[in-house]
Structure formats: C-alpha cells, structure tokens
Design an enzyme around this catalytic site. Structure first.
Site, mmCIF file in Angstrom:
data_model
loop_
_atom_site.group_PDB
_atom_site.id
_atom_site.type_symbol
_atom_site.label_atom_id
_atom_site.label_comp_id
_atom_site.label_asym_id
_atom_site.label_seq_id
_atom_site.Cartn_x
_atom_site.Cartn_y
_atom_site.Cartn_z
ATOM 1 N N ASP A 38 41.003 31.521 43.166
ATOM 2 C CA ASP A 38 42.085 30.907 42.380
ATOM 3 C C ASP A 38 41.558 29.637 41.708
ATOM 4 O O ASP A 38 41.086 28.728 42.390
ATOM 5 C CB ASP A 38 43.251 30.586 43.325
ATOM 6 C CG ASP A 38 44.372 29.836 42.624
ATOM 7 O OD1 ASP A 38 44.467 29.939 41.386
ATOM 8 O OD2 ASP A 38 45.158 29.162 43.326
ATOM 9 N N ASP A 42 47.627 27.852 41.938
ATOM 10 C CA ASP A 42 48.962 28.422 42.155
ATOM 11 C C ASP A 42 48.973 29.399 43.335
ATOM 12 O O ASP A 42 49.987 30.060 43.595
ATOM 13 C CB ASP A 42 49.496 29.102 40.880
ATOM 14 C CG ASP A 42 48.702 30.331 40.496
ATOM 15 O OD1 ASP A 42 47.674 30.627 41.163
ATOM 16 O OD2 ASP A 42 49.091 31.022 39.529
ATOM 17 N N ASP A 46 42.643 34.458 39.969
ATOM 18 C CA ASP A 46 42.808 34.625 38.522
ATOM 19 C C ASP A 46 41.457 34.795 37.826
ATOM 20 O O ASP A 46 40.400 34.753 38.461
ATOM 21 C CB ASP A 46 43.580 33.428 37.947
ATOM 22 C CG ASP A 46 43.001 32.093 38.411
ATOM 23 O OD1 ASP A 46 41.763 32.011 38.553
ATOM 24 O OD2 ASP A 46 43.785 31.146 38.649
ATOM 25 N N ASP A 223 43.232 55.341 38.134
ATOM 26 C CA ASP A 223 44.122 55.390 39.290
ATOM 27 C C ASP A 223 44.778 56.775 39.430
ATOM 28 O O ASP A 223 45.348 57.284 38.461
ATOM 29 C CB ASP A 223 45.212 54.332 39.052
ATOM 30 C CG ASP A 223 46.019 54.006 40.281
ATOM 31 O OD1 ASP A 223 45.446 53.456 41.233
ATOM 32 O OD2 ASP A 223 47.235 54.290 40.289
ATOM 33 N N GLU A 282 40.011 58.206 40.549
ATOM 34 C CA GLU A 282 40.488 58.189 41.934
ATOM 35 C C GLU A 282 41.269 59.491 42.165
ATOM 36 O O GLU A 282 42.210 59.786 41.433
ATOM 37 C CB GLU A 282 41.407 56.986 42.163
ATOM 38 C CG GLU A 282 41.768 56.840 43.632
ATOM 39 C CD GLU A 282 43.091 56.118 43.884
ATOM 40 O OE1 GLU A 282 43.270 55.587 44.988
ATOM 41 O OE2 GLU A 282 43.954 56.105 42.982
HETATM 42 C C1 GLC Z 1 46.207 54.019 43.833
HETATM 43 C C2 GLC Z 1 45.864 52.553 44.023
HETATM 44 C C3 GLC Z 1 46.875 51.933 44.937
HETATM 45 C C4 GLC Z 1 48.230 52.039 44.276
HETATM 46 C C5 GLC Z 1 48.563 53.487 43.922
HETATM 47 C C6 GLC Z 1 49.707 53.556 42.963
HETATM 48 O O1 GLC Z 1 46.052 54.741 44.991
HETATM 49 O O2 GLC Z 1 44.552 52.415 44.473
HETATM 50 O O3 GLC Z 1 46.584 50.594 45.221
HETATM 51 O O4 GLC Z 1 49.209 51.513 45.102
HETATM 52 O O5 GLC Z 1 47.494 54.148 43.304
HETATM 53 O O6 GLC Z 1 49.321 53.046 41.721
#
Ligand code: GLC
Length: 589
Positions: A38, A42, A46, A223, A282
């Site tokens: 940070d 705050d 960041d 994601d 992912e």
């Molecule tokens: C993926 C991300 C996770 C998030 C989920 C929904 O698994 O790594 O952190 O909560 O997707 O976006």
C-alpha cells in the site's frame, strides 16, 4: 518405453517461430493487488505499492507478473466482479499509474499480464444495469434470464429455473423483482453470468481485450474461462447425497461451444499480434484430454491452462470444506498423468498456491519447526516438473496460514457465505465449520504480504483491510533475505535453473519409486542430459533406495548438499535435491 515414460519431444512449439515457445522457460509471479503493498496509507494495496516493489520482483528473477483484477469494481469478490473493464479502480490508482507500472515492468525485462474476468460482470456494470431495466432492453439477452420454474410463483422456495447451486453458496439464480425473472450467477448474486451465445457480448469483450493489448499489456489470465459456454437448455443437475443444490457443472464446464469461442477469440484478438504474448485459462474441472484440445498450438486457443485436479486431492467426499489431508500417492498419480498427457503436445501451468488456495507450507508441509525445509521441498518438486511455474505473492517468503480466531475475522464471501449456510440451513456445529474454514479459506492467502517487522508488516501505514498474520515479526521479506536459510534465495536458484537448463524446460518426465509412501522422485531427460529429483515428503529421515542419491547435486535445500557433505544414501526431513548425471553442469548451490 515403460508406462512411466513420455516420448521425447520439443513440445509446445511456437506456432509462429518454430522452436519451443518462450514461456517454456518463464516463471510467472502473481500479485493480488489489495494485499501486496500500500503506497497511500488507506490500508489497501495499490499500483503505487507494486511500482515500489518492482526491483524486489526483478531480483527474484521472474519473467511475467500477473495482476489479479485492478479494474473498477464494487469488490464483493475483491475485484472479480468488474463494473468497468476499461477503468482502474480508484482504490488501486489511475490509468496513468498503470502505464507507469507497465513501463517499469518492461524496463526491468518483465511482462505484465491482466486478469480477464468475462464469465460474469458485476451487477453494477452498465451492461447489467441496462439489461435488468426491462425485459425488452436491447441488452436483456447479454445475460441469462429465465422465468420461475413452471408451477411456482416468483420468489417461492424451489421457484429457481434450475436447481443449480452457486459456487459461493445458495442457488445460482436470483430473482430480479422489477422484471419478475431470475438471472443466472454461477458465483455470487453480485456476479451475473454473461451470455456468450450472444455475438454482441463476444464482440464487446474482444474489443476490450484488444484495447488492453494496444495499451501494451502482455496477455491475459482468463478467469473460469471454461465456464463461458453453457448448454442453453439449462437442465437440472444431480443433487449430491446430503447436498442442497444440483450440480450444474456438467452443463457448463467445457460446454458445447467452448472451443468455438476460444478459437474465435484467438482470431479476433491474438492473430497478427506478437508471439511474445501469453494466454492462460483458469479451468476448474478440466481433464487432461480437454487440456490437450485447449493448448495444442495448432488449434489456436490458449497457451496453457490452470487445472485443479492436484489441489482437490485432499478434499473429502463433502468437497473443499471436508479436508482430509494429502496422500502423496494420489499426487504422484495425478501429476504423472498430466506430465504424460501433455508430453508431446500442449502445455500446463504448475502451481500450488494462488489467491484461492490456502498457503502451501501449512497445507502440505510443516509450517512450524521445518518451515524453510518443507516450503523449499515443495517449491523444488513443483518447479522441476514440465510446465510454467507460478509463484503467488508471499510464497517466496514461506508465508503461512493464519490463526483466525472467529468468523468475524474472515472477509472472503466464499468462507462467510459457507459459514452462514452450513450453520443455519445444514445445521452444522459452528466450531466444526470454523475449523474447516480455518484450514481451507481463501483468506489464508489474502492477508497482506509481510515485508518487514515494522507495524502491519510494513504493508501499510494505515489500518490494513485484512489483518496481518501475527507471525510477521519472524516471517517477513527483510528477515528472510538476510537469513542463512532464505526461501527467497531458494526460489531465485530454482528460477535460474529453469532459465539455464533445457532439461528443466523440456525434459522427458519419468516417475521413479511410484509406490514409496514419502519419497517423490523423478527424472527429466533431454538431449543427453538427465536430472534426477529426489524429495522427502516427510519430517523423518529417509533411506534412498537403489542408489538414487548419487550424482552431482545442482541444487538442494540443505546448505551442505552441494558441497558433498551430505550422505547420498539418505534424505533428511523435507530434503530435496536435484542431481545431474550428465558431464557438463553448472553449480547452483
Ligand atoms: C476464479 C477466481 C476467484 C473468483 C472466481 C469468480 O476462480 O480465481 O478468485 O472468486 O473465479 O470470479
């Protein structure tokens, strides 16, 4: 060739330039910006904080930085709920600062990869606001809307259009009272799923991706990207024994049009761009067979994936919160299958930690007496496999799980929602639920990075958004970097080894001593060079069978390992060694 062997091959060819792709030798470092550093007091990390640590990252030797989301967001899921894809959230900084960060990373020879969260948006995104304004909105079809289940009134128990549960507890559908229809959210109610069937949605996303690439970012970590194609008939799922909701997974995991979408994305976004970019998807639930399809370079989908099999081996029949501990034999079987499956085509990511997983040294090692030894043992085993290793912030310092006292100490909506559902609807004992959340909660990974022994571990001059792990006085970057047993230095050596050794990058993988309960041993062979990796996955001394400890030690986690003082016939508690049997080798220890 034995069943444990893979065919020798220069895999993962770069489709543009021929030879192995650059990322076969790369190491990626993940930053979870809220908890990294940070700069403005705050209490929330960041961009300024990251800029201030670029030298630390460059010294570690990593090649790529992956930033968890920094886009505008109401932060129900800490940024994985995006309300504007083209803005930096003010809590993290400005677009101008982002450009400085990008330039600073590039200047130090590191690439910068953005998180791409496009299975869903935030419910505060303009697209969703517009879509939910009326059933005739031009953007209505950008999300998944359905009438209540036939025979049920909107809002009545069981009226959800399908019986699917959401990943963060409760049903996967929420009623919009204004229009009387339900919208789909595979995660929290604040994360409505985008309807990728609609070409306008896809084209808006590709435009946005192109916009970031034009700005100079080096790729995307995507994601839950294998959730974007749903079976549009949305059938009910099977309810597991004792469960509350149906499992919708078979109807959206690697769904019917997933490969079309990824190939279209490749054409619309990546074709004609530099081969220096990187894409990683992912993919919960992805199998080896699917991974091959996703990452075969000639199919032009993705460079590599994150698969989940190995981080689910310690789940009991009740899933994530039903923790059973890891059986090493299961890990050997799983990792070996993935090594073989992607041996000649495709590519995998290597990870044990990220922002969704508890800390590896607490989960798989000994986070008390032999923290250094067990953290470096796991790092060595992981990094010596074939694939691209990912390091999650703090992993290189051996950061541990957190002694959370009560449910009030948790922030993550997955943990908090599960606690509420388990202790009310499921009637479970709160202490029992808390015990399992302590082990597996994502918050274990999300406490601030421990930089020093100063107040709040040097993370912030304000009040941190999530309390610092109280062990920061002894576990912190400043202390680790001057320690005789430095975990950071061990990671530096592992990174150098991958950069310099073709056997680490491309070698054929052969598992040894498959049935040994505590020894993880394998070879990597390439072009006449063979490395043997031996790791003692236990706190007891281990006698090495079949002369396995012989050879020149390139790297080990006990200081005398390379100086010939160690006994080649034994491994000490959590000891790992990388041995070379080939003539010309470098000294790494
Ligand atoms: C993926 C991300 C996770 C998030 C989920 C929904 O698994 O790594 O952190 O909560 O997707 O976006």
């Amino acid at each position: 060739m034995s069943a444990d062997q893979t065919a020798p091959d220069e895999t993962a060819p770069d489709p543009v330039q021929g030879g192995p792709a650059w990322w076969t030798s790369a190491i990626v470092y993940q930053i979870y910006p809220r908890s990294f550093a940070d700069s403005d007091g705050d209490g929330v990390g960041d961009l300024g904080g990251i800029i201030g640590k670029l030298d630390y990252l460059a010294e570690l030797g990593v090649d790529v930085l992956w930033l968890s989301p920094v886009y505008q967001s109401p932060h129900y899921d800490n940024g994985y709920d995006i309300s504007d894809y083209r803005q930096i959230d003010p809590v993290f900084g400005t677009l101008e600062q982002f450009s400085d960060l990008l330039a600073g990373a590039h200047h130090r020879g590191m690439k910068l990869v953005m998180d791409l969260v496009v299975n869903h948006t935030s419910h505060e995104h303009e697209w969703f606001k517009e879509a939910s304004s009326s059933v005739t909105s031009p953007k209505r079809d950008w999300y998944w809307w359905r009438e209540p289940r036939e025979g049920f009134d909107a809002g009545a128990p069981g009226a959800e259009p399908t019986n699917w549960g959401a990943a963060f507890s409760g049903p996967a559908w929420t009623l919009d009272p204004h229009t009387g229809q339900y919208y789909l959210h595979l995660f929290a109610a604040q994360q409505p799923d985008l309807n990728w069937e609609n070409p306008e949605v896809r084209s808006a996303i590709y435009d946005m991706m192109n916009w970031w690439l034009d700005l100079g970012v080096d790729g995307f970590r995507m994601d839950v990207i294998n959730y974007i194609s749903k079976d549009p008939t949305l059938p009910d799922g099977v309810v597991p024994p004792g469960g509350l909701w149906g499992d919708g997974g078979p109807h959206f995991i690697s769904g019917p049009r997933i490969h079309d979408y990824l190939q279209e994305m490749h054409r619309e976004v990546f074709t004609g761009r530099s081969a220096d970019l990187i894409t990683v998807g992912e993919m919960p639930g992805a199998t080896v067979k699917e991974a091959l399809l996703f990452t075969d370079p000639v199919r032009r989908e993705l460079d590599m994936i994150f698969q989940f099999e190995h981080v689910e081996l310690d789940y009991g029949p009740g899933g994530k919160w039903d923790y059973r501990g890891l059986n090493l034999a299961d890990l050997k079987t799983s990792w070996t299958r993935w090594q073989h499956g992607l041996a000649t085509t495709g590519w995998n990511s290597l990870y044990l930690n990220n922002h969704d997983q508890p800390r590896l040294v607490s989960r798989f090692g000994d986070d008390a007496g032999l923290r250094y030894e067990s953290a470096t043992l796991w790092a060595t085993l992981l990094h010596l496999h074939r694939g691209t290793p990912y390091i999650y912030q703090g992993e290189e310092l051996g950061m541990t799980n957190v002694p959370f006292a009560s449910i009030e100490d948790f922030s993550d909506l997955e943990s908090v929602n599960y606690f509420a559902e388990a202790t009310t609807v499921l009637g479970m004992d709160p202490e029992e639920v808390l015990a399992s959340i302590r082990i597996m909660s994502r918050d274990n990974a999300r406490t601030p990075v421990q930089w020093s022994g100063e107040a709040h571990a040097g993370f912030t001059t304000g009040e941190p958004w999530l309390s610092v792990n109280p062990n920061y006085l002894s576990i912190n970057a400043e202390a680790d970097r001057v320690a005789e047993k430095s975990i950071y230095s061990h990671y530096q050596r592992l990174i150098r080894l991958r950069h310099e050794s073709a056997a680490v990058r491309l070698g054929e993988f052969t598992l040894l001593e498959a049935d040994h309960p505590t020894l993880y041993a394998f070879t990597r062979s390439h072009d006449g060079e063979t490395l043997t990796v031996v790791g003692n996955v236990s706190g007891e001394k281990l006698a090495l069978p079949n002369g396995l400890g012989h050879g020149e030690c390139l790297l080990g986690n006990y200081r005398d390992a390379g100086a010939g003082k160690s006994d080649p016939g034994w491994l000490r508690p959590w000891e790992a060694r990388v041995l070379s049997t080939s003539p010309a080798v470098h000294e790494f220890v």
